[in-house]
Design an enzyme around this catalytic site. Structure first.
Site, PDB file in Angstrom:
ATOM      1  N   HIS A  89      -6.018  -6.929  -0.598  1.00 62.54           N
ATOM      2  CA  HIS A  89      -5.257  -6.132  -0.299  1.00 62.54           C
ATOM      3  C   HIS A  89      -4.692  -6.886   1.100  1.00 62.54           C
ATOM      4  O   HIS A  89      -3.115  -6.481   0.950  1.00 62.54           O
ATOM      5  CB  HIS A  89      -5.532  -4.845  -0.295  1.00 62.54           C
ATOM      6  CG  HIS A  89      -5.148  -3.733  -0.516  1.00 62.54           C
ATOM      7  ND1 HIS A  89      -4.173  -3.481  -0.856  1.00 62.54           N
ATOM      8  CD2 HIS A  89      -4.770  -3.029   0.589  1.00 62.54           C
ATOM      9  CE1 HIS A  89      -3.679  -2.670  -1.428  1.00 62.54           C
ATOM     10  NE2 HIS A  89      -3.935  -1.804   0.211  1.00 62.54           N
ATOM     11  N   ASP A 106       0.820  -0.990   0.124  1.00 60.79           N
ATOM     12  CA  ASP A 106       0.151  -0.181   0.057  1.00 60.79           C
ATOM     13  C   ASP A 106       0.897   1.234  -0.066  1.00 60.79           C
ATOM     14  O   ASP A 106       1.538   1.389  -0.846  1.00 60.79           O
ATOM     15  CB  ASP A 106      -1.082   0.091   1.903  1.00 60.79           C
ATOM     16  CG  ASP A 106      -2.409   1.344   1.002  1.00 60.79           C
ATOM     17  OD1 ASP A 106      -3.078   0.449   0.475  1.00 60.79           O
ATOM     18  OD2 ASP A 106      -1.822   2.027   1.605  1.00 60.79           O
TER      19      ASP A 106
END
Length: 307
Positions: free
Chosen positions: A284, A86
């Site tokens: 994710h 991220d």
């Protein structure tokens, strides 16, 4: 800067994203320390128990790279292997260009390298946000998202972790119109425990955000256009360190935020991309959703980097 570390040996530094703290790497710290590495996970600037400056300019990648280099100096290490996801991934791509002499290798999860865009990211978000809800645009107005998320921190975190996981299709959030609150655009999350996140671990993360609020993390979004301005000299550059990339098959960044052919773009740009691995069904937070697969990838990569 607050750090958590385990083990002795060659240093491996883990960089988290939003809304996370260094705690999202705790399973990796255990695995790497057992394998003979010094595994270190800082709470990055604005998160957890690390200082959270007020000014948005204090959250540029250039500023946080200064924190990472100071950490290396503090532990007496000339170089380290860095792992990121991220915002932590974007941070490492820039670190690899700004301070290549301090980088032994980069292991990146879910957020592939791409050359600098022709226009700042905010230009593209504004266009997208005319058509549907987009969290990057929603986060831009100081104080607005900060207040909304702080009203229901546990509810927001559970919803966003679930939505970003392989158990949900995150881009369905884009079916919502512009102008709404993020928490209302996100799906309701199932009750804990989840197959990949027990309630006790969620409680640790939630307690930090209940205490600190979300402004520190949101300022990373507000600094993204400034990052673009500060990287003009790297418009045609790429990290030269060895790179290992692993991603979740259902990761929304790979599907919706990284261009049409993110892997081909990355392969064309990086001079020393050594391995790309896909983790089936993961999303994710791949290091939590598929801990064994990610730990295996990390240890395989480190054996190549640190023989």
């Amino acid at each position: 800067m607050h750090i958590t570390e385990q083990g002795q040996g060659d240093p491996v530094i883990f960089c988290h994203g939003f809304p996370h703290t260094g705690y999202v790497w705790q399973r990796q710290l255990a695995a790497l320390s057992a394998a003979g590495y010094r595994a270190i996970a800082p709470d990055l600037r604005g998160a957890g128990r690390t200082d959270a400056p007020a000014a948005v300019d204090e959250y540029t990648n250039r500023a946080v790279i200064g924190d990472l280099l100071a950490l290396l100096d503090d532990i007496g290490a000339e170089r380290a292997v860095f792992v990121g996801v991220d915002f932590g991934a974007a941070l490492l791509w820039e670190l690899g260009m700004r301070a290549p002499e301090r980088v032994r290798g980069l292991i990146v999860l879910n957020n592939p390298f791409a050359p600098r865009s022709p226009k700042p990211p905010g230009y593209y978000w504004a266009k997208m946000a005319e058509r549907h809800f987009l969290h990057m645009q929603y986060f831009q107005e100081p104080g607005v998202a900060d207040a909304h998320l702080a009203e229901q921190p546990r509810e927001f975190l559970s919803r966003v972790y679930y939505a970003l996981s392989g158990d949900y299709h995150y881009l369905d959030v884009w079916q919502n119109p512009p102008g709404m609150r993020y928490i209302d655009a996100l799906p309701r999350a199932p009750q804990f425990p989840w197959s990949w996140l027990p309630e006790a671990e969620f409680d640790v993360l939630a307690a930090e955000f209940e205490r600190t609020g979300f402004t520190g993390g949101l300022n990373w979004y507000r600094a993204l256009d400034r990052n673009w301005e500060l990287t003009a000299e790297y418009a045609h550059a790429a990290p030269t360190a060895p790179v290992y990339f692993v991603y979740g098959e259902n990761d929304p960044d790979m599907e919706g935020f990284s261009g049409r052919d993110p892997l081909d773009t990355m392969r064309a740009a990086l001079p020393d991309l050594r391995e790309v691995r896909c983790v089936p069904e993961a999303g994710h937070l791949v290091q939590l959703e598929a801990t064994a697969a990610v730990n295996s990838f990390l240890l395989d990569s480190l054996r190549d980097l640190v023989p």
